[in-house]
Design a protein around this motif. Sequence first.
Motif, PDB file in Angstrom:
ATOM      1  N   ILE A 122     -11.231  13.788  -7.581  1.00  0.00           N
ATOM      2  CA  ILE A 122     -11.205  14.305  -8.961  1.00  0.00           C
ATOM      3  C   ILE A 122     -10.512  13.265  -9.848  1.00  0.00           C
ATOM      4  N   VAL A 123     -11.234  12.761 -10.828  1.00  0.00           N
ATOM      5  CA  VAL A 123     -10.644  11.769 -11.723  1.00  0.00           C
ATOM      6  C   VAL A 123     -10.307  12.353 -13.090  1.00  0.00           C
ATOM      7  N   ILE A 124     -10.990  13.423 -13.476  1.00  0.00           N
ATOM      8  CA  ILE A 124     -10.691  14.092 -14.742  1.00  0.00           C
ATOM      9  C   ILE A 124     -10.572  15.594 -14.450  1.00  0.00           C
TER      10      ILE A 124
ATOM     11  N   MET B 220      -3.655   1.705  -5.419  1.00  0.00           N
ATOM     12  CA  MET B 220      -2.290   2.134  -5.129  1.00  0.00           C
ATOM     13  C   MET B 220      -2.233   2.903  -3.811  1.00  0.00           C
ATOM     14  N   PHE B 221      -3.377   3.302  -3.296  1.00  0.00           N
ATOM     15  CA  PHE B 221      -3.428   3.938  -1.976  1.00  0.00           C
ATOM     16  C   PHE B 221      -3.397   2.871  -0.883  1.00  0.00           C
ATOM     17  N   SER B 222      -4.400   2.006  -0.830  1.00  0.00           N
ATOM     18  CA  SER B 222      -4.498   1.121   0.344  1.00  0.00           C
ATOM     19  C   SER B 222      -4.302  -0.358   0.034  1.00  0.00           C
ATOM     20  N   SER B 223      -4.002  -0.706  -1.211  1.00  0.00           N
ATOM     21  CA  SER B 223      -3.770  -2.098  -1.610  1.00  0.00           C
ATOM     22  C   SER B 223      -4.748  -3.089  -0.973  1.00  0.00           C
ATOM     23  N   PRO B 224      -6.027  -2.958  -1.334  1.00  0.00           N
ATOM     24  CA  PRO B 224      -7.042  -3.836  -0.746  1.00  0.00           C
ATOM     25  C   PRO B 224      -7.018  -5.229  -1.364  1.00  0.00           C
TER      26      PRO B 224
ATOM     27  N   ASN C   9      -4.227   0.258 -15.516  1.00  0.00           N
ATOM     28  CA  ASN C   9      -3.649   1.420 -14.847  1.00  0.00           C
ATOM     29  C   ASN C   9      -2.884   1.090 -13.577  1.00  0.00           C
TER      30      ASN C   9
ATOM     31  N   ALA D 169       0.836  -1.213   0.000  1.00  0.00           N
ATOM     32  CA  ALA D 169       0.000   0.000   0.000  1.00  0.00           C
ATOM     33  C   ALA D 169       0.867   1.259   0.000  1.00  0.00           C
TER      34      ALA D 169
ATOM     35  N   LEU E  44       1.678   6.279  -3.665  1.00  0.00           N
ATOM     36  CA  LEU E  44       0.965   7.462  -4.149  1.00  0.00           C
ATOM     37  C   LEU E  44       1.699   8.175  -5.283  1.00  0.00           C
TER      38      LEU E  44
ATOM     39  N   ASN F  13      -7.145  14.804  -3.366  1.00  0.00           N
ATOM     40  CA  ASN F  13      -7.698  13.449  -3.517  1.00  0.00           C
ATOM     41  C   ASN F  13      -7.291  12.543  -2.361  1.00  0.00           C
TER      42      ASN F  13
ATOM     43  N   LEU G 260       0.246  -0.508 -11.349  1.00  0.00           N
ATOM     44  CA  LEU G 260       1.633  -0.947 -11.412  1.00  0.00           C
ATOM     45  C   LEU G 260       1.643  -2.472 -11.445  1.00  0.00           C
TER      46      LEU G 260
ATOM     47  N   ILE H 266       3.157  -4.702  -9.749  1.00  0.00           N
ATOM     48  CA  ILE H 266       3.055  -5.390  -8.443  1.00  0.00           C
ATOM     49  C   ILE H 266       1.620  -5.516  -7.935  1.00  0.00           C
ATOM     50  N   PHE H 267       0.704  -4.723  -8.467  1.00  0.00           N
ATOM     51  CA  PHE H 267      -0.694  -4.796  -8.012  1.00  0.00           C
ATOM     52  C   PHE H 267      -1.591  -5.579  -8.974  1.00  0.00           C
TER      53      PHE H 267
ATOM     54  N   ASN I 234      -6.290   3.897  -8.904  1.00  0.00           N
ATOM     55  CA  ASN I 234      -5.695   4.846  -7.959  1.00  0.00           C
ATOM     56  C   ASN I 234      -5.983   4.447  -6.507  1.00  0.00           C
ATOM     57  N   PHE I 235      -7.191   3.977  -6.247  1.00  0.00           N
ATOM     58  CA  PHE I 235      -7.528   3.579  -4.873  1.00  0.00           C
ATOM     59  C   PHE I 235      -6.670   2.385  -4.442  1.00  0.00           C
TER      60      PHE I 235
ATOM     61  N   PHE J 219      -9.591  10.543   0.657  1.00  0.00           N
ATOM     62  CA  PHE J 219      -9.461   9.111   0.932  1.00  0.00           C
ATOM     63  C   PHE J 219      -9.376   8.869   2.442  1.00  0.00           C
TER      64      PHE J 219
ATOM     65  N   LYS K 263      -4.381  -9.148  -8.760  1.00  0.00           N
ATOM     66  CA  LYS K 263      -4.408  -9.523  -7.347  1.00  0.00           C
ATOM     67  C   LYS K 263      -5.712  -9.118  -6.686  1.00  0.00           C
TER      68      LYS K 263
END
Lengths: 321, 321
Positions: free
Chosen positions: B167-169, B255-259, B286, A160, A163, A252, B288, B290-291, B252-253, A256, B294
Amino acid sequence: MSQQLAVGIDIGGTNTKFGIVDRRGNILCQDRMSTKAHEEVTMFLAELHQRLSKLIEQVGGIENIKGIGVGAPNGNYYTGNIEYAPNLRWKGIVPLANMLQDLFNLPTVLTNDANAAAIGEMTYGSARGMKDFITITLGTGVGSGIVANGQLIYGHDGFAGELGHVIVIPGGRLHPGTGAHGSLESYASATGVASTALELLEARPNEESMLRNHTREEIDSKMIYEAAIKGDKLALEIYEYTGKVLGEALANFVMFSSPEAIVLFGGLTQAGDLIMRPVRHHMEKNLLPIFQNKVKLVFSELKESDAAILGASALAWEMKD
Amino acid sequence: MSQQLAVGIDIGGTNTKFGIVDRRGNILCQDRMSTKAHEEVTMFLAELHQRLSKLIEQVGGIENIKGIGVGAPNGNYYTGNIEYAPNLRWKGIVPLANMLQDLFNLPTVLTNDANAAAIGEMTYGSARGMKDFITITLGTGVGSGIVANGQLIYGHDGFAGELGHVIVIPGGRLHPGTGAHGSLESYASATGVASTALELLEARPNEESMLRNHTREEIDSKMIYEAAIKGDKLALEIYEYTGKVLGEALANFVMFSSPEAIVLFGGLTQAGDLIMRPVRHHMEKNLLPIFQNKVKLVFSELKESDAAILGASALAWEMKD
């Protein structure tokens, strides 16, 4: 009185720094060595063993040490392994925590360098006493560590908090390392700032700038900073733009995990208000009203050269006895 | 054997549903009433007291109940207050948890509806046994609940997890409620899907579509779904686009918390593979490496009509005795 000290080891792509730290964050002694010089991890560990053993002797021997904390690129907290680190010569999976534990007979915890920095900020730095905060490193790359409910967020697999790789501008600038378009690291790192400079110089052929006295290859973040503090308009605009992209990304992140603070550190923070002012402005502008004017946006208080060792050592205090 | 039941109350802008639930997630009895009809919260509570007391009698009285869990718009877990909820008639700060606690003499916990849903998924649904996951509601709006290290992420102020407002766009579609440009909710909600339809219909005046048989005002997400399953190309493209925007946001989410998993629920998920396929594709694209491959991307297993009560009731099991 025993076990009141911890070892912190910060493994970087070029150098490895290590030291022995007390509970108040004083580095009692430290040393450094080349990472890069060692093609094999076993040779690296042989030198580290020799050097670190001397430091341990200096503080009265192993019985005073609670454990070893290691920050390393692509370090996985759950496994204690360095996994496929692109910036290291040791390929594949390196079980570094186990190897160190065997070598020194001390409990060893490993995580990635950005997470180690976050634990360091919580233990000794700007985030002391906070349960919810994010640290962002603005260096050669962009790293991050996220703390929520007083715990580091590792995710289900230990990865995790990447960013720097969040996409902030869909279809934007290419990241040569990852192939992604528009990730934060392509804008808010030292390399990203230099890319912005080149783009602006090209887009505005008629605008004067001190940066035009240099070749494209020469332009780096240090040069841009020096031009900016002399009032160079184009250099100032580079910080403005970088701050906008980073500020929008931070907004953003706030939506979160709603952190009490965001702690920035790394090379880019040396630009001080040049970067902080636009970051703050664009972060606030992009937040929902319930989040506005609440998040502390601060620079790390830890001395750059000490932060890595402190951060790594702080992992040892987190270990269960 | 006592205290093996919990009350779940789900307060929506229009209706309030409530029921009594056992530890295995069986709803033993339930009822509903209008939220909207009550201009004053005291009148709302009077009706709720009367109706809920009857249910409590049915299960053998208050001594069998551990506590009350409430999901409510803008519910703050730390304070137990509903704070400035735009979709409710009760203005300002309403100390609802305290009011319920006084009324029923039962410990009461309150959080926002999206967080309650996440706790429900962890206790009874698709996220049973998981310590790291994210739930996303794709309904009239886009809500979210984030669990890391087995705990809900509330942030320093109780407002974490507003992923619909990320914000995504940058510079994208205006959100009339918040004034933001390009937030996820403007694309991945029922309203967002209808906006995409109108934009596409306008941009492609010569492309045939069943949606052209309706006025702009009539077009809604249900109509788009019906056109899509009949093979209407433009309607299919609406799902493709919505899935792209949502998939990029989910990356993006991650890469934040790796759920371990992302659990989707709400009206838009009724489109099944029409939405899931592009979401999965663009999320993976989108991430990386490593994610990649999974993260489990799943729909909620909870029956839509029960999920809200179950989620709210599950809060009561989390309470400390």
